[in-house]
Design a protein around this motif. Structure first.
Motif, short mmCIF file in Angstrom:
data_model
loop_
_atom_site.label_atom_id
_atom_site.label_comp_id
_atom_site.label_asym_id
_atom_site.label_seq_id
_atom_site.Cartn_x
_atom_site.Cartn_y
_atom_site.Cartn_z
N ARG A 150 41.40 88.82 75.80
CA ARG A 150 41.91 88.85 74.42
C ARG A 150 42.40 87.48 73.99
NH1 ARG A 150 45.86 93.48 72.51
NH2 ARG A 150 45.79 92.15 70.67
N ALA A 151 43.08 86.80 74.93
CA ALA A 151 43.58 85.45 74.62
C ALA A 151 42.41 84.51 74.33
CB ALA A 151 44.41 84.92 75.79
N ILE A 152 41.32 84.66 75.08
CA ILE A 152 40.15 83.79 74.90
C ILE A 152 39.51 84.05 73.53
CG2 ILE A 152 37.81 83.36 75.78
CD1 ILE A 152 39.06 83.81 78.65
N ARG A 153 39.46 85.34 73.15
CA ARG A 153 38.91 85.66 71.82
C ARG A 153 39.74 85.01 70.72
NH1 ARG A 153 37.48 90.52 73.88
NH2 ARG A 153 39.37 91.62 73.27
N ALA A 154 41.06 85.10 70.87
CA ALA A 154 41.95 84.50 69.86
C ALA A 154 41.79 82.97 69.86
CB ALA A 154 43.39 84.89 70.15
N ALA A 155 41.64 82.39 71.06
CA ALA A 155 41.49 80.94 71.16
C ALA A 155 40.23 80.48 70.43
CB ALA A 155 41.44 80.53 72.64
N ALA A 156 39.15 81.25 70.59
CA ALA A 156 37.90 80.90 69.90
C ALA A 156 38.12 80.87 68.39
CB ALA A 156 36.80 81.90 70.27
N LYS B 275 31.09 81.62 75.03
CA LYS B 275 30.40 82.84 74.57
C LYS B 275 31.10 83.37 73.32
CE LYS B 275 28.40 84.52 78.82
NZ LYS B 275 28.94 85.06 80.04
N GLU B 276 32.44 83.36 73.33
CA GLU B 276 33.19 83.86 72.16
C GLU B 276 32.92 83.00 70.94
OE1 GLU B 276 34.79 86.50 71.42
OE2 GLU B 276 34.63 87.33 73.43
#
Ligand code: PTJ
Length: 264
Positions: free
Chosen positions: A57-63, A209-210
């Motif tokens: 989830r953090a990675i999605r938000a970072a993207a 990927k995100e």
């Protein structure tokens, strides 16, 4: 480099270690970086060497933050260049606005140049920070040396394997800080606006990927709070340790039982 048998159960981990040791011999990684790697490995064991749902989830938000940033910068130190130069190149292709800047705790002009070379060889087109042109005020370490076109004017900064001081200094300047650090208790993780508690190469691959997926999704999901992300990372480690402890106990009990009562 020592030959490692691909059938070794810890082949990947040994391969990464050998790569870091070679990078240390080449002057890209400092000896302190090898210590930092060992600490990271221990935390990755606790995570089960996988990206947890909260880290995802953090990675999605970072993207989403990086794509919407006016001037996003990825800060690269010796360990990061040694571990993930190809992933950094792929990330900068996925997000052409992302600037890549060498920023070192143990800075020498020679090291900065060697790291930039490694990044360029992997395919990063423009590397900032080799000859720094600005300084972050109030930061005593060499991490204060930055590029006037890069970290000095970034609105979002991605800082993997950092120390807490600069994360704090960046936030004081109004820059949003995304960290990648396997240790949820580190000062960097605690200071970051968006802490990604995951292994660097895994996190960068997932981030790319995100970013590619993000292009087709105009509305970003809201970012989870830093407190929640850290609490979830610690909870994931506790769950894993608890499972490992019970498994260990039942195995011991089984081997202590008389052979007639053993099922395995
Ligand atoms: O190249 P320099 O001169 O800038 O120095 C780099 C190091 C890493 C030596 C410097 O930044 C340092 O001393 O860092 P710390 O304070 O040891 O913090 C590094 C953090 O990264 C620790 O919290 C480790 O748990 C974490 N870490 C280590 N390896 C990984 C990691 N996190 C994610 N992925 C990893 N592979």
């Amino acid at each position: 480099m020592t030959w490692i048998d691909p059938s070794h159960p810890r082949f990947e981990s040994l391969r990464v270690r050998a790569r870091l040791a070679a990078a240390a011999r080449a002057g890209v990684v400092v000896p302190e970086g090898l210590i930092a790697h060992g600490r990271g490995e221990a935390f990755d064991y606790f995570l089960g060497e996988q990206t947890t749902p909260s880290a995802a989830r953090a990675i999605r938000a970072a993207a989403a933050w990086l794509r919407r940033a006016r001037s996003p910068v990825l800060s690269v130190n010796g360990n990061v260049a040694a571990l993930a130069a190809p992933e950094i190149a792929a990330l900068s292709r996925a997000l052409p606005t992302l600037k890549v800047e060498v920023n070192l705790f143990h800075r020498t002009p020679r090291r900065a140049a060697a790291i930039a070379r490694r990044l360029r060889r992997a395919g990063v087109r423009r590397v900032l920070g080799v000859r720094p042109t600005a300084r972050i005020r109030g930061l005593p370490s060499d991490r204060a040396w930055v590029d006037a076109d890069g970290i000095a004017q970034a609105d979002v900064c991605l800082i993997p394997l950092e120390d807490g001081d600069r994360a704090e200094a960046l936030r004081r300047r109004g820059c949003r800080v995304i960290s990648i650090d396997l240790n949820p208790l580190s000062r960097t993780s605690r200071v970051a606006d968006l802490p990604i508690v995951d292994e660097l190469s895994r996190a960068l691959r997932a981030l790319r990927k995100e970013l590619e997926r993000e292009r087709s999704t105009p509305r970003a999901a809201p970012a989870p709070s830093a407190e929640w992300l850290l609490a979830e990372a610690i909870a994931a480690m506790r769950r894993r340790l608890a499972t490992a402890a019970t498994r260990g106990r039942s195995r011991r009990r089984r081997s202590a039982a008389p052979a007639s009562r053993r099922r395995d």
